[in-house]
Motif scaffolding. Structure first.
Motif, short mmCIF file in Angstrom:
data_model
loop_
_atom_site.label_atom_id
_atom_site.label_comp_id
_atom_site.label_asym_id
_atom_site.label_seq_id
_atom_site.Cartn_x
_atom_site.Cartn_y
_atom_site.Cartn_z
N LYS A 63 -13.24 -29.94 2.22
CA LYS A 63 -14.00 -30.74 3.18
C LYS A 63 -13.20 -30.89 4.47
CE LYS A 63 -16.57 -33.46 -0.25
NZ LYS A 63 -16.84 -34.83 -0.77
N PHE A 94 -6.78 -32.82 -5.38
CA PHE A 94 -6.90 -32.58 -3.95
C PHE A 94 -5.73 -33.22 -3.19
CE2 PHE A 94 -11.14 -32.32 -5.66
CZ PHE A 94 -11.75 -31.30 -4.94
N ASP A 101 -9.49 -31.86 3.40
CA ASP A 101 -9.29 -31.97 1.95
C ASP A 101 -9.01 -30.58 1.39
OD1 ASP A 101 -9.52 -34.67 1.69
OD2 ASP A 101 -11.61 -34.65 1.02
N LYS A 105 -8.39 -28.35 -1.96
CA LYS A 105 -8.49 -28.27 -3.42
C LYS A 105 -7.33 -27.43 -3.95
CE LYS A 105 -11.61 -27.10 -7.21
NZ LYS A 105 -12.94 -26.53 -7.59
N GLN A 132 -4.29 -33.52 1.21
CA GLN A 132 -4.86 -33.52 2.55
C GLN A 132 -3.94 -32.81 3.53
OE1 GLN A 132 -5.07 -36.37 0.45
NE2 GLN A 132 -7.10 -35.52 0.07
N TRP A 184 -0.77 -36.57 0.46
CA TRP A 184 -1.73 -36.94 -0.58
C TRP A 184 -2.19 -38.36 -0.31
CZ3 TRP A 184 -0.95 -39.59 -5.73
CH2 TRP A 184 -2.08 -39.48 -6.55
N ASN A 185 -3.50 -38.58 -0.36
CA ASN A 185 -4.03 -39.92 -0.09
C ASN A 185 -4.04 -40.82 -1.32
OD1 ASN A 185 -6.19 -38.97 -1.62
ND2 ASN A 185 -7.61 -38.82 0.11
#
Length: 275
Positions: A227, A189, A240, A242, A191, A182-183
């Protein structure tokens, strides 16, 4: 008493009129099937409405019990699902202890953080229920996190909304694996990193847990591709994802007890020492 007599005397004509009207109505209803059916229909309408209202009230107060029963049933079904290797066969029981290789503990989220870089949940199940650190936590929509610490009756979960603990995941359609992180930006979202460029990737593809994880069974839902980026430094995809789960609103969850995990870890450590 005198006041009652005075009231009856003053209103005797009105009371006589009402009495005669009631008698007339009763005679009409008894002698005409049409009128009788209308009266019964109206009575059923009002009593039915009253019963429905009563039922709705009782149902509201029984929601907690019903939710707990549904959670137990879901846990039983998920336990069966995780233990089935061939969908045409019934899962075998462990012949030594009489339990399945993967069991499930039901728990309820009593605290949930999602606004920091490393988020935690608190559950109302602990070591007394068989919960141990590094067990996977899921719900009906997908993965939630990993057990971090345990007390007799409670446990904390390292949420998937954290920047420190990668989880093995893959693209369901192609089986290409990556690391789920996770960013720290959007709670909806996460990653998927280190996905090779040769992988077939497109928006809408489903991301699930990978086979390399010793915490989660394979193919548990995570989310869908939203994305796609190319990391210029590594030349790998960063995706990315969801999430299927709304991580800001969690109720009952399931803690996965994988009996083979320790065996796998010991074997891998032994192999690493021999290399």
């Amino acid at each position: 008493m005198q006041q009652i007599f005075n009231f009856v005397f003053k209103n005797s004509y009105r009371m006589l009129f009402l009495l005669l009207m009631v008698i007339a109505l009763l005679l009409t209803v008894q002698s005409h099937s049409y009128h009788r059916s209308k009266i019964i229909s109206s009575a059923n309408f009002f009593t039915g409405g009253a019963y429905k209202m009563t039922s709705n009230i009782e149902g509201y107060f029984n929601l907690k019990i019903q939710n707990e029963e549904l959670a137990k049933e879901n846990a039983r079904l998920k336990s069966l699902l995780f233990n089935i290797k061939d969908s045409t066969k019934i899962p075998n029981l462990d012949s030594i202890k009489g339990v399945k290789k993967i069991d499930i503990v039901i728990a309820k989220v009593i605290k949930n953080s999602y606004s920091s870089q490393v988020n935690f949940l608190t559950l109302d199940s602990g070591s007394k229920q068989g919960v141990q650190p590094e067990m996977g936590v899921i719900n009906s929509l997908g993965i939630v996190g990993v057990i971090e610490n345990v007390s007799p009756n409670y446990s904390t979960v390292l949420s998937i909304l954290n920047t420190e603990s990668p989880i093995n995941a893959k693209i369901k359609k192609s089986n290409h694996i990556g690391s789920l992180i996770w960013n720290g930006k959007n709670t909806g979202f996460v990653q998927l990193t280190d996905v090779p460029r040769l992988a077939s990737v497109k928006k809408g593809d489903t991301i699930v847990t990978g086979a390399q994880s010793t915490i989660f069974p394979e193919n548990i839902n995570i989310g869908t591709i939203d994305k796609i980026y190319i990391d210029n430094l590594t030349n790998f995809y960063t995706i990315d994802v969801k999430l299927f789960n709304d991580m800001t609103s969690l109720g009952h969850v399931y803690i996965i007890k994988n009996k083979d995990r320790d065996q796998i870890i010991k074997l891998e450590k032994k192999t690493e020492k021999n290399e």
